[in-house]
Design an enzyme around this catalytic site. Sequence first.
Site, PDB file in Angstrom:
ATOM      1  N   SER A 117       0.848  -1.193   0.000  1.00  0.00           N
ATOM      2  CA  SER A 117       0.000   0.000   0.000  1.00  0.00           C
ATOM      3  C   SER A 117       0.885   1.245   0.000  1.00  0.00           C
ATOM      4  O   SER A 117       1.766   1.377  -0.861  1.00  0.00           O
ATOM      5  CB  SER A 117      -0.921  -0.062   1.231  1.00  0.00           C
ATOM      6  OG  SER A 117      -1.896   0.926   1.201  1.00  0.00           O
ATOM      7  N   ARG A 154     -11.756   6.244  10.489  1.00  0.00           N
ATOM      8  CA  ARG A 154     -11.415   4.828  10.510  1.00  0.00           C
ATOM      9  C   ARG A 154     -12.518   3.979   9.888  1.00  0.00           C
ATOM     10  O   ARG A 154     -12.256   2.985   9.212  1.00  0.00           O
ATOM     11  CB  ARG A 154     -11.156   4.390  11.939  1.00  0.00           C
ATOM     12  CG  ARG A 154     -10.665   2.953  12.057  1.00  0.00           C
ATOM     13  CD  ARG A 154      -9.410   2.744  11.254  1.00  0.00           C
ATOM     14  NE  ARG A 154      -8.710   1.524  11.647  1.00  0.00           N
ATOM     15  CZ  ARG A 154      -7.606   1.112  11.063  1.00  0.00           C
ATOM     16  NH1 ARG A 154      -7.069   1.803  10.075  1.00  0.00           N
ATOM     17  NH2 ARG A 154      -7.016   0.025  11.452  1.00  0.00           N
ATOM     18  N   ASP A 159      -9.041  -6.131  -4.511  1.00  0.00           N
ATOM     19  CA  ASP A 159      -8.603  -4.847  -3.946  1.00  0.00           C
ATOM     20  C   ASP A 159      -9.148  -3.721  -4.815  1.00  0.00           C
ATOM     21  O   ASP A 159      -8.693  -3.518  -5.936  1.00  0.00           O
ATOM     22  CB  ASP A 159      -7.072  -4.816  -3.903  1.00  0.00           C
ATOM     23  CG  ASP A 159      -6.524  -3.542  -3.252  1.00  0.00           C
ATOM     24  OD1 ASP A 159      -7.307  -2.615  -2.987  1.00  0.00           O
ATOM     25  OD2 ASP A 159      -5.304  -3.497  -3.024  1.00  0.00           O
ATOM     26  N   HIS A 188      -8.219  -4.915  -0.169  1.00  0.00           N
ATOM     27  CA  HIS A 188      -6.910  -4.310   0.069  1.00  0.00           C
ATOM     28  C   HIS A 188      -6.199  -4.948   1.272  1.00  0.00           C
ATOM     29  O   HIS A 188      -4.977  -5.097   1.287  1.00  0.00           O
ATOM     30  CB  HIS A 188      -7.086  -2.807   0.298  1.00  0.00           C
ATOM     31  CG  HIS A 188      -5.808  -2.033   0.347  1.00  0.00           C
ATOM     32  ND1 HIS A 188      -4.917  -2.009  -0.700  1.00  0.00           N
ATOM     33  CD2 HIS A 188      -5.239  -1.287   1.330  1.00  0.00           C
ATOM     34  CE1 HIS A 188      -3.872  -1.260  -0.372  1.00  0.00           C
ATOM     35  NE2 HIS A 188      -4.047  -0.810   0.848  1.00  0.00           N
ATOM     36  N   ASP A 189      -6.984  -5.333   2.266  1.00  0.00           N
ATOM     37  CA  ASP A 189      -6.428  -5.964   3.470  1.00  0.00           C
ATOM     38  C   ASP A 189      -5.612  -7.214   3.167  1.00  0.00           C
ATOM     39  O   ASP A 189      -4.805  -7.641   3.999  1.00  0.00           O
ATOM     40  CB  ASP A 189      -7.579  -6.371   4.408  1.00  0.00           C
ATOM     41  CG  ASP A 189      -7.711  -5.416   5.583  1.00  0.00           C
ATOM     42  OD1 ASP A 189      -6.980  -4.401   5.605  1.00  0.00           O
ATOM     43  OD2 ASP A 189      -8.532  -5.685   6.464  1.00  0.00           O
TER      44      ASP A 189
END
Lengths: 386, 386
Positions: A153, A223, A326, A359-360
């Site tokens: 990232s 968040r 992602d 994405h994680d």
Amino acid sequence: MMIIATPQSMHFADRLPLQSGASLRDYSLSFETYGTLNADKTNAVLICHALNASHHVAGVYAGKEKSEGWWDNMIGPGKAVDTNLFFVIGVNNLGSCFGSTGPMHPNPDGPAGSGKLYGADFPVVTVEDWVNAQARLLDGLGIQTLAAVLGGSLGGMQALSWTLQYPSRVRHAVVVASAPNLTAENIAFNEVARRAITTDPDFHGGHFYERGVVPKRGLRIARMIGHITYLSDDVMNEKFGRRLRAVVKDGELGSYLYSTLEAEFQIESYLRYQGDKFAEYFDANTYLLITRALDYFDPARSYGGDLSQALARATAKFLLVSFTTDWRFSPKRSREIVKALLVNRRDVSYAEIDAPHGHDAFLLDDARYMSVMRSYFDSISKEVKA
Amino acid sequence: MMIIATPQSMHFADRLPLQSGASLRDYSLSFETYGTLNADKTNAVLICHALNASHHVAGVYAGKEKSEGWWDNMIGPGKAVDTNLFFVIGVNNLGSCFGSTGPMHPNPDGPAGSGKLYGADFPVVTVEDWVNAQARLLDGLGIQTLAAVLGGSLGGMQALSWTLQYPSRVRHAVVVASAPNLTAENIAFNEVARRAITTDPDFHGGHFYERGVVPKRGLRIARMIGHITYLSDDVMNEKFGRRLRAVVKDGELGSYLYSTLEAEFQIESYLRYQGDKFAEYFDANTYLLITRALDYFDPARSYGGDLSQALARATAKFLLVSFTTDWRFSPKRSREIVKALLVNRRDVSYAEIDAPHGHDAFLLDDARYMSVMRSYFDSISKEVKA
């Protein structure tokens, strides 16, 4: 064997000129190292972190079993990035809230003797600035050349930037789940998160420390937005779907609460929990700085948007990895980098991993992903005789 | 010829029982009508609105040239939904802030004579409740059967629900850019927007009217999040890309401001502007109510998630329309409805329009979209001898 990690710090008295024209002096970088630097100093691997991470990449702290580093699943003795072979360095970036000099530290250029904290006066730092600071850390450690620089990232952006700023100091760059710049949509999500923070009445223009408050409302919203973009639609549907919080027996239909204020669905309480947790430990000014570093990164910008021209300086060998689900930094974005490197006839490997986690995924265990990383780092270890 | 629109209102003294178990009494619905009801009363078309819209669907208000209704591009004399043929009804839903009874109106069930406004005490209303209220409006207008019910997004859910709650009163349902329920990700975006509003210190648990404040910070964030999900990544890149706000001459490279607080990119100032504008006119409690109506809609829920079973009651003919770049309610979600209807051997037409504008496309002019709508409504007009 579990690594016992020991955080270290290096102080830098000299001014670090920043891309913005400002500079930082008398700053410190927190870092950790794992494994042993070989005699030729050829086996160093630098790990660059993304938004919510630090220098604590691998291992645990003594007596704290649950304190695994954020990439401990990949980095350690016998792991994909094998610390029996490599000397791995985790470094915390400037502006962070996890140890290196940041907005919550005293500003040496503030009013004399005031001890005034930086707060909103901490200068904007860019990916390029971070890389310059990391290069000074390597100087301090007596390391001229990295076997590899590795990041996911925003960390991947730093790895890419290393190959442009210090081409002769990087043998391999491993760029995971990253992008050559942010899209308008990426910037848009960052901007909403920033606005949630800066319009929180407890933000006080970034000088909230001296008032003893924290803009937690804004941090929570930031968040929550972030979390949505880290996960894929599929994994959210699988993990939460439309399931209600109310516990019901098999086959029973839970009742709606019919409330606009209560968390009704599991996805809601999950996001609230993530937001609450984050607001307890993350710094609001750091959030602004890190998202801005993301926004600003754009190596092709000085080349009229031509990424191939921008990457012509790079001489490293590359591994790029992306994940099919992602949507924050989609495979398409990694392919742009691959293509630009190929135009320059660089040595590039590319793996597009079919993983459901969005994405994680770059932080998670995935057999194919780990196997790609392992075999790439195996070949590096042979090349550098680690 | 431009329609001059005249808002009307119908009062309902009788209690409307709501899905939650609560009820509303002494409420009003705002509505507008365009065109003429034929002698057989067979040419009525009901338009259901989505989040940020109202009964003002077509035409302009006298003396206000710029006051076009929100679907004026599609509905009017000679347009795709031709008001020379159809008697079109726009209705504002309960809980809205555009005229029908909502949270900013006095609560007749509040303390006697207090004139206390509903605020957060306005009951949660569902898509099904709205449809029931709309059916009472039709009763009041003396209309038994609709030639068609038409809606986009949340409006499409109402159109679908009409065919389940009042199957004998609907000949055609036109469901545009909609879904049979929200995904976890859809709910997640709604929840972040709601949390931004409810944690704004000016929200006061939904009773902010009496304090003379408006939770504008939260409304701004909510709108910014919404806007991101209405647009496609592609259209954002085309419209804004990474362009800076700073005006530069052709070929010149604008300078970064290096600020975490200033709007640096055009996408940022666009979102801020949209947020500011929205916070000036939209009601915070209405936002909560409408997003909850979206969350709760799920006709398959009482059938163990089996949409085919849920739609078995529907006897209407259907047109479904989706847009390729709509990632909020993707074509996949429309296809779920199409499939469930086909399982029930219903008469279904489906158009998947290749349009770049994301979810917003349903409100925009697109030649193929308008042509599909026009030909579908042409055929309805022949069927009902409009």
